[in-house]
Structure formats: structure tokens, C-alpha cells
Design a protein around this motif. Structure first.
Motif, PDB file in Angstrom:
ATOM      1  N   VAL A 172      63.993  34.969  67.288  1.00 52.21           N
ATOM      2  CA  VAL A 172      64.814  33.912  66.701  1.00 52.21           C
ATOM      3  C   VAL A 172      64.289  33.476  65.338  1.00 52.21           C
ATOM      4  O   VAL A 172      65.009  32.821  64.578  1.00 52.21           O
ATOM      5  CB  VAL A 172      64.939  32.700  67.647  1.00 52.21           C
ATOM      6  CG1 VAL A 172      65.613  33.099  68.950  1.00 52.21           C
ATOM      7  CG2 VAL A 172      63.595  32.044  67.902  1.00 52.21           C
ATOM      8  N   ALA A 173      63.044  33.841  65.010  1.00 50.37           N
ATOM      9  CA  ALA A 173      62.493  33.520  63.690  1.00 50.37           C
ATOM     10  C   ALA A 173      62.929  34.528  62.636  1.00 50.37           C
ATOM     11  O   ALA A 173      62.697  34.318  61.440  1.00 50.37           O
ATOM     12  CB  ALA A 173      60.968  33.463  63.760  1.00 50.37           C
ATOM     13  N   GLN A 174      63.557  35.624  63.057  1.00 52.92           N
ATOM     14  CA  GLN A 174      64.038  36.641  62.134  1.00 52.92           C
ATOM     15  C   GLN A 174      65.551  36.495  61.959  1.00 52.92           C
ATOM     16  O   GLN A 174      66.185  35.645  62.577  1.00 52.92           O
ATOM     17  CB  GLN A 174      63.678  38.027  62.666  1.00 52.92           C
ATOM     18  CG  GLN A 174      62.188  38.250  62.890  1.00 52.92           C
ATOM     19  CD  GLN A 174      61.899  39.589  63.525  1.00 52.92           C
ATOM     20  OE1 GLN A 174      62.377  40.627  63.082  1.00 52.92           O
ATOM     21  NE2 GLN A 174      61.112  39.578  64.603  1.00 52.92           N
ATOM     22  N   SER A 175      66.110  37.347  61.135  1.00 56.44           N
ATOM     23  CA  SER A 175      67.556  37.283  60.914  1.00 56.44           C
ATOM     24  C   SER A 175      68.181  38.651  61.130  1.00 56.44           C
ATOM     25  O   SER A 175      67.555  39.681  60.881  1.00 56.44           O
ATOM     26  CB  SER A 175      67.874  36.784  59.496  1.00 56.44           C
ATOM     27  OG  SER A 175      67.360  37.670  58.529  1.00 56.44           O
ATOM     28  N   ALA A 176      69.397  38.627  61.626  1.00 56.30           N
ATOM     29  CA  ALA A 176      70.184  39.840  61.811  1.00 56.30           C
ATOM     30  C   ALA A 176      71.654  39.448  61.714  1.00 56.30           C
ATOM     31  O   ALA A 176      72.022  38.307  62.009  1.00 56.30           O
ATOM     32  CB  ALA A 176      69.888  40.492  63.151  1.00 56.30           C
ATOM     33  N   ARG A 177      72.466  40.385  61.321  1.00 54.13           N
ATOM     34  CA  ARG A 177      73.900  40.114  61.158  1.00 54.13           C
ATOM     35  C   ARG A 177      74.685  41.020  62.099  1.00 54.13           C
ATOM     36  O   ARG A 177      74.542  42.251  62.038  1.00 54.13           O
ATOM     37  CB  ARG A 177      74.327  40.360  59.712  1.00 54.13           C
ATOM     38  CG  ARG A 177      75.823  40.148  59.454  1.00 54.13           C
ATOM     39  CD  ARG A 177      76.179  40.418  58.003  1.00 54.13           C
ATOM     40  NE  ARG A 177      77.613  40.300  57.762  1.00 54.13           N
ATOM     41  CZ  ARG A 177      78.479  41.294  57.937  1.00 54.13           C
ATOM     42  NH1 ARG A 177      78.039  42.478  58.343  1.00 54.13           N
ATOM     43  NH2 ARG A 177      79.765  41.102  57.694  1.00 54.13           N
TER      44      ARG A 177
END
Length: 212
Positions: A188-193
Motif C-alpha cells: 500500500v506504500a507503493q503505487s500501481a495503476r
């Protein structure tokens, strides 16, 4: 003491902490919160597409789409004798979808929706909520396309909540709560689309790893 209202903000915060809501049945208005001692996850590089499933995908008998019939997928998942999806959870899922936090994979045969899977997206984590099938292998096709999407979009965690009987044959595993919470915090500390571009069937089945 009454429960706080079930809002998108509250549920997203709960998911970040490893907790998710359920209901006892479709007709039960109550909500309870779950943090399983053992958690089901799909390692994103271990989904197994059997030869038979690869043939099904290759034949083209199904058409796959993303996020075009979200409410219908939720309703398909709830359309069974026993379900944890009550009206409050349904409404919440639709609100999260409108906000861009929930997504669905739809599987069609001709003009009929015959399978699908939906879940919630936070950072680089995808929380699989439920899936359904009205035709042989339709839900497995949905999972194959979903796993391909997640792998290619930068996701690092696919949470299945519980390990249902057929998921291990597809590559899902069960891990202790503490290990899951560590993986969750990192994801949840990272990002993804989440991508809504539908891949070619040949791209989906190229990672076939199981014989049957």
C-alpha cells in the motif's frame, strides 16, 4: 454501541490495516470485521494456467472486458444461496468503483455475462472480493486476465482473503497473518495503476506452467 457508518474512507483505512467487512447473509443488515489468522494470497508470478484452460482462452469462446459492468459482476457474485454481500456492502462496492478504488473483470459469452471477479485497489495491492461463474471455466478466465493485468501494472500483492478449495490448484497459497501484514504495508506504500486495456489472449496464456 452502534457501529460507525460504512463509508468508503472507513473501508479503505480498514483494508490498509488488513481488515475487511463481511455480513452473515444477504438479508442481515449487520457488518462484522475480519482479520484472518491465515490469509490467502496469489503470488503474482505463480498463477497456473492449465493446458485445458489455455485451450479455452485460445478458442475465443469468451470475450473479456474490464470495468464495463461492475455492478453486474457484484450482483453475479451475490447471486448464490449463501453470500456475505448484503445491500450495504453492495452499495459500498459501487461507491468505491465510482471513486476508482474498485475494479471488475467481466467474461461474456455472446451478449451474456457468464463470469467475473471484482476487488478493491489500494496502492500496489489488489484485494480480491468475490468471483462467479455461469459457464465452465468463466471465473478461471477472469482470474487469468486479472493476474495478467496486475503483473503488468506494477501490483505487488493480490489478496484473496481466504483460501477456497480450488484456489491452490491455480497457484494461491496461505500465509500467516504477520507475514501478510508485512507484505500489505509494503504494497500500500507503493503505487500501481489498474489498466482497462484488454490484452491479447496469446499474451495471457504465454505463462502457462501447469499440465493437465
Amino acid at each position: 454501541m452502534s457501529q460507525p457508518p460504512l463509508t468508503p474512507a472507513l473501508v479503505l483505512q480498514a483494508y490498509r490495516l488488513g481488515v475487511f467487512p463481511m455480513s452473515e447473509s444477504r438479508d442481515d443488515p449487520g457488518i462484522f470485521w475480519v482479520d484472518p489468522r491465515r490469509r490467502g494470497v496469489f503470488p503474482l508470478d505463480q498463477f497456473r494456467i492449465s493446458h485445458s484452460l489455455a485451450r479455452t482462452i485460445r478458442r475465443g469462446q469468451f470475450r473479456v472486458s474490464f470495468d464495463t459492468a461492475f455492478a453486474d459482476v457484484v450482483d453475479g457474485c451475490a447471486d448464490r444461496p449463501e453470500t456475505w454481500i448484503n445491500p450495504s456492502i453492495r452499495d459500498l462496492s459501487l461507491m468505491l468503483h465510482r471513486q476508482g478504488h474498485a475494479h471488475a473483470v467481466e467474461v461474456w459469452q455472446d451478449a451474456q455475462l457468464v463470469g467475473g471477479v471484482y476487488g478493491i485497489h489500494i496502492g500496489a495491492a489488489f484485494f480480491g472480493e468475490s468471483m462467479f461463474s455461469r459457464a465452465t471455466d468463466a471465473s478461471k478466465v477472469a482470474l487469468a486476465y486479472l493476474l495478467h493485468n496486475l503483473r503488468g501494472s506494477g501490483f505487488t500483492l493480490f489478496d484473496t482473503q481466504f483460501l477456497t478449495p480450488h484456489l491452490p490448484s491455480l497457484g494461491a497459497v496461505e500465509i500467516p497473518r504477520a507475514q501478510y501484514h508485512r507484505m500489505l504495508a509494503a504494497a500500500v506504500a507503493q503505487s500501481a495503476r489498474f489498466s482497462t486495456a484488454v490484452p491479447a489472449s496469446s499474451d495471457v496464456i504465454q505463462r502457462k506452467t501447469q499440465t493437465s
